[in-house]
Design a protein around this motif. Structure first.
Motif, PDB file in Angstrom:
ATOM      1  N   ARG A 200     -51.860 -91.448  50.615  1.00  0.00           N
ATOM      2  CA  ARG A 200     -53.215 -90.895  50.656  1.00  0.00           C
ATOM      3  C   ARG A 200     -53.293 -89.540  49.945  1.00  0.00           C
ATOM      4  N   GLY A 201     -52.162 -89.068  49.444  1.00  0.00           N
ATOM      5  CA  GLY A 201     -52.150 -87.782  48.764  1.00  0.00           C
ATOM      6  C   GLY A 201     -51.937 -86.606  49.697  1.00  0.00           C
ATOM      7  N   THR A 202     -51.644 -86.881  50.956  1.00  0.00           N
ATOM      8  CA  THR A 202     -51.427 -85.824  51.934  1.00  0.00           C
ATOM      9  C   THR A 202     -49.974 -85.361  51.889  1.00  0.00           C
ATOM     10  N   PRO A 203     -49.728 -84.050  51.886  1.00  0.00           N
ATOM     11  CA  PRO A 203     -48.341 -83.570  51.915  1.00  0.00           C
ATOM     12  C   PRO A 203     -47.600 -84.065  53.156  1.00  0.00           C
ATOM     13  N   THR A 204     -46.397 -84.551  52.942  1.00  0.00           N
ATOM     14  CA  THR A 204     -45.582 -85.009  54.066  1.00  0.00           C
ATOM     15  C   THR A 204     -44.845 -83.832  54.681  1.00  0.00           C
ATOM     16  N   THR A 205     -44.179 -84.084  55.795  1.00  0.00           N
ATOM     17  CA  THR A 205     -43.393 -83.031  56.443  1.00  0.00           C
ATOM     18  C   THR A 205     -42.267 -82.587  55.504  1.00  0.00           C
ATOM     19  N   PRO A 206     -42.217 -81.321  55.153  1.00  0.00           N
ATOM     20  CA  PRO A 206     -41.189 -80.854  54.202  1.00  0.00           C
ATOM     21  C   PRO A 206     -39.840 -80.648  54.871  1.00  0.00           C
ATOM     22  N   THR A 207     -38.821 -80.554  54.057  1.00  0.00           N
ATOM     23  CA  THR A 207     -37.497 -80.137  54.520  1.00  0.00           C
ATOM     24  C   THR A 207     -37.143 -78.850  53.784  1.00  0.00           C
TER      25      THR A 207
END
Length: 425
Positions: A200-207
């Motif tokens: 959906r173009g939403t940023p995922t949880t980063p590392t």
């Protein structure tokens, strides 16, 4: 199943001093004498070649290469013998002879060992070709194999041609879904930050690897403080031994983080690891008077190279994109913002939902968004990338200290003027 990739690296030997030039020339001249002697005696077997070259003042690695090479030269179906008799041939060494050393604290990081004769060899700083640092990292860490090397003099410059072969997983077959670009930001506050967008173009949880970055900075500070004291006491050998141990600990951290980044990418469908293009950053390294304490220099480029080769080993495509302003552009609206602090990005667009964002995550998303499946970076929207921007988190620093010493008489033969400038070698 693994595919094998082979690349011949052309390493330029950097500014060998007069003593080393003489030793290299001795090796070349002795090799030509041995080769042409065996050639003139029509040594068409390894045994015959060995009987001729055994008494020449060459390393066993050069003699073993000659034993394989000369019989092939005499194969009339492959070579024109009359023409070859008149040629000057590159010095060949079997792959057990030359080796690499990595001195990440030095202005020139890579060193190559050139066998001279018996147990005597020369260590020389070597400049690898652009965009081939990942191959050297793979070879240095034992993830690639070296082939038969050649020593070549061309227009007064010395080169080592080093074939390198590594196994890589077959590229993942394309599925119906689009590639997923995974942005990797390498910086100072966090050694690496990884983030991508979902469908959906939403940023995922980063590392974010920030603890490792703090540890690297701590080790570097310890290193520069301690070595300054050692140098003041003229304890050069202790300085070198201490630095090797400490920088090995830093290199271990980088090795761990690069493996973790690739492991993260493996959890994503159709991943493409996207990194900033660091070629121009290497070309503009600043070896300044303060010995460049910042993390950026070698760690930035080393982590970049290790991520690249480890991703390739696992069949994950790697792309590089234009690095300018990734940390100062809003990932949501594309407007140029600013960073009031190292870890904070502020967007200047009043209509954008982003007011304040974690700077490294913002940069990782911009890196991912610049990925172009056609293989080109997204166009640059602001000023020239060559401009040096205060507070930018691009890597551009390195350090310049003492490199590896040569063995036996080579160390003793260095004159006083060269000793005084060891840090520049």
């Amino acid at each position: 199943m693994l595919d094998e990739l082979t690349e011949t690296l052309q390493l330029k030997l950097v500014n060998p001093n007069a003593h080393k030039q003489r030793k290299l020339r001795e090796t070349v001249d002795e090799y030509q004498l041995a080769l042409h002697d065996a050639f003139d005696q029509d040594c068409d077997t390894q045994t015959k070649t060995n009987d001729v070259v055994v008494d020449y003042d060459l390393s066993g690695y050069a003699k073993n290469a000659l034993k394989q090479y000369v019989p092939n030269l005499l194969d009339e179906d492959t070579y024109d013998a009359d023409e070859l008799r008149e040629e000057t041939h590159p010095v060949r060494f079997t792959n057990e002879g030359p080796s690499l050393d990595h001195k990440p604290q030095n202005a020139i990081e890579w060193y190559v060992k050139i066998p001279h004769h018996d147990d005597y060899h020369l260590w020389l700083p070597a400049q690898p070709p652009a965009h081939k640092h990942d191959w050297l990292e793979a070879l240095y860490h034992g993830d690639a194999e070296m082939g038969e090397c050649q020593l070549i003099e061309r227009d007064g410059e010395w080169y080592v041609h080093m074939p390198v072969t590594r196994g890589v997983e077959q590229s993942r077959s394309a599925s119906a879904s689009e590639p997923t670009p995974i942005g990797v930001d390498i910086g100072e506050a966090a050694l690496a930050t990884v983030c991508h967008r979902d469908e959906r173009g939403t940023p995922t949880t980063p590392t974010i690897w920030s603890d490792e970055s703090r540890e690297v900075r701590r080790l570097r500070k310890t290193y520069f403080t301690a070595t300054r004291r050692l140098q003041q006491r003229e304890a050069a050998r202790l300085d070198e031994e201490y630095s090797d141990e400490l920088w090995a600990r830093i290199d271990q951290l980088i090795d761990t983080v690069s493996s973790d980044v690739v492991a993260h990418a493996q959890t994503v469908e159709n991943p493409v690891v996207v990194l900033e293009d660091l070629q121009h950053l290497r070309e503009n390294m600043d070896y300044g008077r303060f010995m460049n304490r910042r993390l950026h220099g070698w760690a930035f480029a080393t982590l970049h190279a290790q991520i690249e080769y480890k991703a390739t080993e696992h069949g994950i495509p790697v792309a590089t994109v234009e690095p300018a302003y990734t940390s100062k552009t809003c990932h949501a609206c594309g407007e140029k913002g600013y960073r009031p602090r190292q870890g904070t990005f502020k967007c200047t667009n009043e209509e954008c939902w982003v007011s304040e964002y974690q700077a490294d995550i913002n940069a990782a998303l911009n890196i991912a968004d610049r990925y172009d499946p056609a293989g080109e970076s997204q166009p640059q929207t602001h000023s020239d990338s060559s401009e040096k921007v205060a507070g930018d988190d691009s890597g551009g620093d390195g350090a310049c200290l003492t490199g590896p010493q040569d063995t036996l008489a080579d160390t003793e033969s260095s004159n006083q003027s060269e000793t005084g400038t060891a840090g520049a070698r």
